[in-house]
Write a protein that holds these residues in place. Structure first.
Motif, PDB file in Angstrom:
ATOM      1  N   GLY A  19       0.395  -1.194  -0.275  1.00  0.00           N
ATOM      2  CA  GLY A  19      -0.122   0.173   0.316  1.00  0.00           C
ATOM      3  C   GLY A  19       0.834   1.186  -0.097  1.00  0.00           C
ATOM      4  N   PRO A  20       0.112   2.541   0.455  1.00  0.00           N
ATOM      5  CA  PRO A  20      -0.761   2.554   0.428  1.00  0.00           C
ATOM      6  C   PRO A  20      -1.977   2.523  -0.534  1.00  0.00           C
ATOM      7  CG  PRO A  20      -0.364   4.318   0.479  1.00  0.00           C
ATOM      8  CD  PRO A  20       1.065   3.352   0.615  1.00  0.00           C
ATOM      9  N   MET A  21      -3.106   2.295  -0.873  1.00  0.00           N
ATOM     10  CA  MET A  21      -4.541   2.123  -1.623  1.00  0.00           C
ATOM     11  C   MET A  21      -5.433   2.856  -0.746  1.00  0.00           C
ATOM     12  SD  MET A  21      -4.577  -1.507  -2.736  1.00  0.00           S
ATOM     13  CE  MET A  21      -4.502  -1.619  -4.073  1.00  0.00           C
ATOM     14  N   LEU A  22      -7.043   2.753  -1.225  1.00  0.00           N
ATOM     15  CA  LEU A  22      -8.248   3.210  -1.000  1.00  0.00           C
ATOM     16  C   LEU A  22      -8.613   1.396   0.164  1.00  0.00           C
ATOM     17  CD1 LEU A  22     -10.153   4.796   0.060  1.00  0.00           C
ATOM     18  CD2 LEU A  22     -11.731   4.382  -2.343  1.00  0.00           C
ATOM     19  N   GLY A  23      -8.973   1.670   1.370  1.00  0.00           N
ATOM     20  CA  GLY A  23      -9.109   0.489   2.012  1.00  0.00           C
ATOM     21  C   GLY A  23     -10.186   0.835   3.798  1.00  0.00           C
ATOM     22  N   GLY A  28      -6.687  -3.886   6.333  1.00  0.00           N
ATOM     23  CA  GLY A  28      -5.633  -4.273   5.839  1.00  0.00           C
ATOM     24  C   GLY A  28      -4.594  -5.292   6.764  1.00  0.00           C
ATOM     25  N   GLU A  29      -5.682  -5.234   8.184  1.00  0.00           N
ATOM     26  CA  GLU A  29      -4.652  -6.361   9.502  1.00  0.00           C
ATOM     27  C   GLU A  29      -4.992  -7.746   9.092  1.00  0.00           C
ATOM     28  OE1 GLU A  29      -3.629  -5.842  12.341  1.00  0.00           O
ATOM     29  OE2 GLU A  29      -4.584  -4.171  12.431  1.00  0.00           O
ATOM     30  N   PHE A  30      -6.218  -7.574   7.556  1.00  0.00           N
ATOM     31  CA  PHE A  30      -6.604  -9.354   7.725  1.00  0.00           C
ATOM     32  C   PHE A  30      -5.690  -9.487   6.551  1.00  0.00           C
ATOM     33  CE2 PHE A  30      -8.152 -11.371   3.508  1.00  0.00           C
ATOM     34  CZ  PHE A  30      -8.383 -12.738   3.981  1.00  0.00           C
TER      35      PHE A  30
END
Length: 116
Positions: A19-23, A28-30
């Motif tokens: 990342g970063p990316m939209l989310g 992110g944790e998953f």
């Protein structure tokens, strides 16, 4: 912006970053856990993975990212990454222990980016 990384806590060395990316933070944790599981399996290493996200732990157990993030043109790339992670979970066995990081006792998890 969502991004994640894996950090080897013995020496705080960053092992991977995405990342970063939209989310969302939970996505992110998953993804970080799946990335860690795949890397440990690939390298035939045995060590636990720590996360401060109960939500991500439950998604790993279900082998499914249960996000409510809308799938659209802005998030399509991320959803493809999620699908790849879910596929890995369904097709691979692992013995890696996933442990809840106790923030109140141990402080912020080293993989966080210090933005809380």
């Amino acid at each position: 912006a969502m991004e994640y990384r894996g950090v080897y806590i013995a020496n705080n060395q960053q092992i991977f970053h995405f990342g970063p990316m939209l989310g969302t933070n939970n996505i992110g944790e998953f993804l970080a856990i799946v990335h860690g599981l795949a890397l440990l399996k690939q390298k035939n290493l045995t060590m636990p993975i720590y996360t401060d996200s109960k939500t991500a732990m439950s998604w790993i157990k279900a082998k499914q990212c249960r996000t409510k993030l809308p799938r659209n043109a802005k998030t399509e790339e991320l959803f493809k990454v999620i699908e790849r992670a879910e596929k890995w979970l369904k097709e691979n066995k692992y013995t890696t222990e996933i442990i809840k990081w106790e923030t109140k006792e141990w402080g912020e998890i080293p993989a966080d980016f210090g933005r809380k």
